[in-house]
Design an enzyme around this catalytic site. Structure first.
Site, PDB file in Angstrom:
ATOM      1  N   PHE A   2       0.708  -1.201   0.720  1.00 26.94           N
ATOM      2  CA  PHE A   2       0.208  -0.051   0.051  1.00 26.94           C
ATOM      3  C   PHE A   2       1.311   1.377   0.070  1.00 26.94           C
ATOM      4  CE2 PHE A   2      -2.020  -3.458   2.579  1.00 26.94           C
ATOM      5  CZ  PHE A   2      -2.838  -3.247   1.981  1.00 26.94           C
ATOM      6  N   SER A  47      -7.100  -7.728  -1.141  1.00 23.91           N
ATOM      7  CA  SER A  47      -6.016  -7.166  -0.381  1.00 23.91           C
ATOM      8  C   SER A  47      -6.766  -5.323   0.113  1.00 23.91           C
ATOM      9  CB  SER A  47      -4.375  -6.724  -0.365  1.00 23.91           C
ATOM     10  OG  SER A  47      -3.837  -8.436   0.030  1.00 23.91           O
ATOM     11  N   CYS A  54      -3.781  -5.634   6.434  1.00 24.87           N
ATOM     12  CA  CYS A  54      -4.037  -5.885   5.179  1.00 24.87           C
ATOM     13  C   CYS A  54      -4.896  -7.457   6.076  1.00 24.87           C
ATOM     14  CB  CYS A  54      -2.352  -6.096   4.363  1.00 24.87           C
ATOM     15  SG  CYS A  54      -3.049  -7.513   2.949  1.00 24.87           S
ATOM     16  N   THR A  56      -7.766  -9.778   3.409  1.00 26.02           N
ATOM     17  CA  THR A  56      -8.624 -10.590   3.014  1.00 26.02           C
ATOM     18  C   THR A  56      -9.761 -10.568   2.500  1.00 26.02           C
ATOM     19  OG1 THR A  56      -6.587 -11.420   2.682  1.00 26.02           O
ATOM     20  CG2 THR A  56      -8.091 -12.297   1.479  1.00 26.02           C
ATOM     21  N   ALA A  72      -7.030 -12.964  11.499  1.00 30.87           N
ATOM     22  CA  ALA A  72      -6.895 -14.074  12.444  1.00 30.87           C
ATOM     23  C   ALA A  72      -6.725 -12.966  14.143  1.00 30.87           C
ATOM     24  CB  ALA A  72      -5.262 -13.919  12.030  1.00 30.87           C
ATOM     25  N   HIS A 110       1.715  -4.825   8.068  1.00 29.56           N
ATOM     26  CA  HIS A 110       1.966  -5.953   8.911  1.00 29.56           C
ATOM     27  C   HIS A 110       2.064  -5.140   9.788  1.00 29.56           C
ATOM     28  CE1 HIS A 110       2.768  -8.417   5.029  1.00 29.56           C
ATOM     29  NE2 HIS A 110       1.984  -8.663   5.032  1.00 29.56           N
ATOM     30  N   THR A 156       4.513  12.012   8.079  1.00 33.96           N
ATOM     31  CA  THR A 156       6.543  11.536   8.638  1.00 33.96           C
ATOM     32  C   THR A 156       6.304  12.413  10.165  1.00 33.96           C
ATOM     33  OG1 THR A 156       6.447  13.358   6.117  1.00 33.96           O
ATOM     34  CG2 THR A 156       8.153  13.512   8.366  1.00 33.96           C
TER      35      THR A 156
END
Length: 237
Positions: A2, A47, A54, A56, A72, A110, A156
């Site tokens: 992404f 995704s 991320c 699914t 999960a 992640h 940033t």
């Protein structure tokens, strides 16, 4: 992959802790609506970054107004997705394609840890935020003027306090209506993904150091031996 540029803000319409449907897999699932703009080309298995995570796509309606994702157990442990409820707003971004301009930075989706907002202060038309990490070791990968993803938003870093495991960012006026961070207050949590570059560099250094340490003839071992011999000689003299 992404970019950290949020495409739209969706709404959680269902949070199921034990979804027994064919697309639920007897696990935790979310149904997210108010997101038609990003579902025009959606396919099962796609995704979609949801608050920086991320996830699914396991199901979507024929008119493409909502989609379902599974979560999960490891994802629940690493993120704040478990705190979502019906009506919660979430940042959404589709995975990049070959023709997408990389306007933010490379974001994997992640999440490394969560952080708590400790300060929220106005600075003219911008908002300054300070965050404290839950898992303090990740402060090692956060650097002044470096990239960080907060709930999937590429931002940033404006300040880092390594001792307190805190860092700050500034949310400009334009972004305030585009992401959910502007609605959060002191005490709320956010998902954090640090820049992958720092972790890759650290890993390579660790591998190379270990290789040199295990090799008695390596230049590093030779240098250490020379230093030890020099010190011993100085003591004997």
């Amino acid at each position: 992959m992404f970019t950290g540029l949020i495409e739209t803000i969706g709404t959680v319409t269902e949070y199921n802790k034990n979804d027994t449907s064919s697309s639920g897999g007897n696990g935790v699932t979310l149904i997210i609506s108010d997101c038609s703009p990003i579902l025009e080309d959606v396919q099962l298995g796609d995704s979609i970054s949801t608050n920086g995570v991320c996830l699914t796509v396991t199901e979507f309606d024929p008119s493409k107004t909502w989609f379902k994702v599974g979560i999960a157990p490891e994802t629940l442990r690493k993120t704040n997705l478990e705190s979502l409820t019906k009506g919660s707003k979430v940042n959404l971004e589709r995975a990049v394609t070959a023709n997408v301009r990389l306007g933010g930075h490379i974001v994997q989706g992640h999440v490394d840890t969560i952080a708590t907002i400790t300060k929220k202060e106005s600075d003219e038309n911008a908002i300054n935020y300070t965050f404290k990490l839950r898992d303090v070791e990740f402060i090692n990968y956060i650097v002044h003027k470096g990239f960080i993803a907060i709930d999937g938003t590429s931002l940033t870093v404006t300040n880092v306090d390594n001792e307190k495991a805190e860092f700050s960012i500034m949310l400009i006026s334009y972004s305030q209506s585009k992401v959910i961070l502007s609605k959060k207050e002191v005490g709320d949590t956010v998902n954090i993904e640090v820049d992958l570059t720092g972790k890759l560099i650290e890993k390579q250094i660790e591998i190379n150091l270990q290789k040199h340490i295990n090799d008695d003839s390596s230049s590093l071992n030779q240098l250490i031996t020379q230093l030890i011999e020099k010190k011993l000689k100085e003591r004997l003299d």
